[in-house]
Design an enzyme around this catalytic site. Structure first.
Site, PDB file in Angstrom:
ATOM      1  N   GLU A  17       0.840  -1.204   0.000  1.00 47.78           N
ATOM      2  CA  GLU A  17       0.000   0.000   0.000  1.00 47.78           C
ATOM      3  C   GLU A  17       0.868   1.244   0.000  1.00 47.78           C
ATOM      4  O   GLU A  17       1.959   1.255   0.569  1.00 47.78           O
ATOM      5  CB  GLU A  17      -0.895   0.020   1.248  1.00 47.78           C
ATOM      6  CG  GLU A  17      -2.279  -0.560   1.015  1.00 47.78           C
ATOM      7  CD  GLU A  17      -3.165   0.329   0.135  1.00 47.78           C
ATOM      8  OE1 GLU A  17      -2.649   1.205  -0.576  1.00 47.78           O
ATOM      9  OE2 GLU A  17      -4.393   0.129   0.173  1.00 47.78           O
ATOM     10  N   ASP A  26      -4.313   4.908   6.322  1.00 46.28           N
ATOM     11  CA  ASP A  26      -4.904   6.063   6.981  1.00 46.28           C
ATOM     12  C   ASP A  26      -5.834   5.542   8.090  1.00 46.28           C
ATOM     13  O   ASP A  26      -5.378   5.222   9.183  1.00 46.28           O
ATOM     14  CB  ASP A  26      -5.634   6.842   5.878  1.00 46.28           C
ATOM     15  CG  ASP A  26      -6.088   8.219   6.276  1.00 46.28           C
ATOM     16  OD1 ASP A  26      -6.330   8.453   7.458  1.00 46.28           O
ATOM     17  OD2 ASP A  26      -6.238   9.071   5.392  1.00 46.28           O
ATOM     18  N   ARG A  78      -0.482  12.309  -8.858  1.00 46.77           N
ATOM     19  CA  ARG A  78       0.090  10.979  -8.573  1.00 46.77           C
ATOM     20  C   ARG A  78       1.507  10.843  -9.096  1.00 46.77           C
ATOM     21  O   ARG A  78       2.294  10.064  -8.575  1.00 46.77           O
ATOM     22  CB  ARG A  78      -0.764   9.885  -9.225  1.00 46.77           C
ATOM     23  CG  ARG A  78      -2.135   9.689  -8.610  1.00 46.77           C
ATOM     24  CD  ARG A  78      -2.703   8.367  -9.078  1.00 46.77           C
ATOM     25  NE  ARG A  78      -4.136   8.245  -8.937  1.00 46.77           N
ATOM     26  CZ  ARG A  78      -4.762   7.785  -7.861  1.00 46.77           C
ATOM     27  NH1 ARG A  78      -4.065   7.452  -6.798  1.00 46.77           N
ATOM     28  NH2 ARG A  78      -6.077   7.676  -7.824  1.00 46.77           N
TER      29      ARG A  78
HETATM   30  C1  PRP Z   1      -6.000   5.382  -0.640  1.00 45.13           C
HETATM   31  C2  PRP Z   1      -4.713   4.592  -0.410  1.00 45.13           C
HETATM   32  C3  PRP Z   1      -5.180   3.439   0.424  1.00 45.13           C
HETATM   33  C4  PRP Z   1      -6.334   4.011   1.211  1.00 45.13           C
HETATM   34  C5  PRP Z   1      -5.923   4.303   2.611  1.00 45.13           C
HETATM   35  O1  PRP Z   1      -6.654   4.828  -1.731  1.00 45.13           O
HETATM   36  O2  PRP Z   1      -4.122   4.178  -1.622  1.00 45.13           O
HETATM   37  O3  PRP Z   1      -5.606   2.366  -0.381  1.00 45.13           O
HETATM   38  O4  PRP Z   1      -6.743   5.214   0.563  1.00 45.13           O
HETATM   39  O5  PRP Z   1      -6.986   4.818   3.355  1.00 45.13           O
HETATM   40  P1  PRP Z   1      -7.654   4.057   4.564  1.00 45.13           P
HETATM   41  O6  PRP Z   1      -6.546   3.513   5.456  1.00 45.13           O
HETATM   42  O7  PRP Z   1      -8.432   5.161   5.253  1.00 45.13           O
HETATM   43  O8  PRP Z   1      -8.530   2.979   4.035  1.00 45.13           O
HETATM   44  P2  PRP Z   1      -7.897   5.504  -2.439  1.00 45.13           P
HETATM   45  O9  PRP Z   1      -9.143   4.857  -1.939  1.00 45.13           O
HETATM   46  O10 PRP Z   1      -7.801   6.997  -2.291  1.00 45.13           O
HETATM   47  O11 PRP Z   1      -7.707   5.065  -3.944  1.00 45.13           O
HETATM   48  P3  PRP Z   1      -6.439   5.285  -4.911  1.00 45.13           P
HETATM   49  O12 PRP Z   1      -5.382   4.297  -4.483  1.00 45.13           O
HETATM   50  O13 PRP Z   1      -6.975   5.009  -6.258  1.00 45.13           O
HETATM   51  O14 PRP Z   1      -5.964   6.695  -4.727  1.00 45.13           O
END
Ligand code: PRP
Length: 180
Positions: free
Chosen positions: A100, A104, A166
């Site tokens: 990942e 968050d 990105r």
């Molecule tokens: C982001 C990141 C993680 C997730 C983390 O993805 O890549 O997968 O959020 O957040 P969390 O711990 O609160 O679940 P996002 O859903 O923004 O999609 P992306 O990877 O396409 O940007």
């Protein structure tokens, strides 16, 4: 260095990212010596770190991606599907490293860990380039963490705001007026 007008400052430089990714790769080499792990990235954010990490790991490795569609609900049973695009590879009895870009709240990783575990891999570990522990809502096990960062809106090196930024080679802090 000239920054895009939306970026307040650089939080992690490209050089620092290179060093951190190198350290993560060295740990994977040690832990997976003699094995051929499958590195699974969560689209889209993990593309950049996975591409760099995979090239630094001097091990035979395979690469796959999943696309996350919705968060799982902690209360439901294991094996819940939280992806829109599933695995292309069969990970049964394989050593899997979930990669990942950022953890968050922990919801995404928690759901992916459950869904991947349901495929019965030989082992499953999770690597996060960036960790924002102050935002955690769900406790998750992270086996490899690149950097802990404060609770700021970060973009770059895979991370987006409305699909932008990105491809910045560093991790930058977005100006609050951009997302307010
Ligand atoms: C982001 C990141 C993680 C997730 C983390 O993805 O890549 O997968 O959020 O957040 P969390 O711990 O609160 O679940 P996002 O859903 O923004 O999609 P992306 O990877 O396409 O940007």
């Amino acid at each position: 260095m000239e920054l895009p007008p939306e970026i307040a400052r650089v939080l992690v430089t490209a050089a620092e990212l290179e060093r951190v990714v190198g350290e993560l790769a060295a740990r994977l080499e040690q832990d997976y010596e003699g094995r051929e792990p499958v590195m699974v990235g969560a689209l889209t954010g993990a593309v950049v770190v996975l591409a760099d990490l995979a090239r630094r790991v001097r091990l035979p490795a395979q690469i796959d991606f999943v696309s996350v569609s919705s968060y799982g609900n902690q209360a439901t049973s294991s094996g819940q599907i939280c992806w829109r695009k599933g695995l292309s590879l069969d990970i049964r009895d394989r050593d899997v490293v979930l990669v990942e870009d950022i953890v968050d709240t922990g919801e995404t990783v928690a759901c992916l860990q459950r869904a991947l575990a349901a495929e019965q891999p030989r082992s499953l570990r999770t690597l996060a380039l960036l960790d924002k522990p102050s935002r955690r809502r769900v406790e998750v096990r992270l086996d490899y963490v690149g950097l802990e960062i404060p609770d700021e809106f970060v973009v770059g090196y895979g991370l987006d705001y409305a699909q932008r930024f990105r491809n910045l080679p560093y991790v930058g802090v977005l100006k609050p007026e951009v997302y307010a």
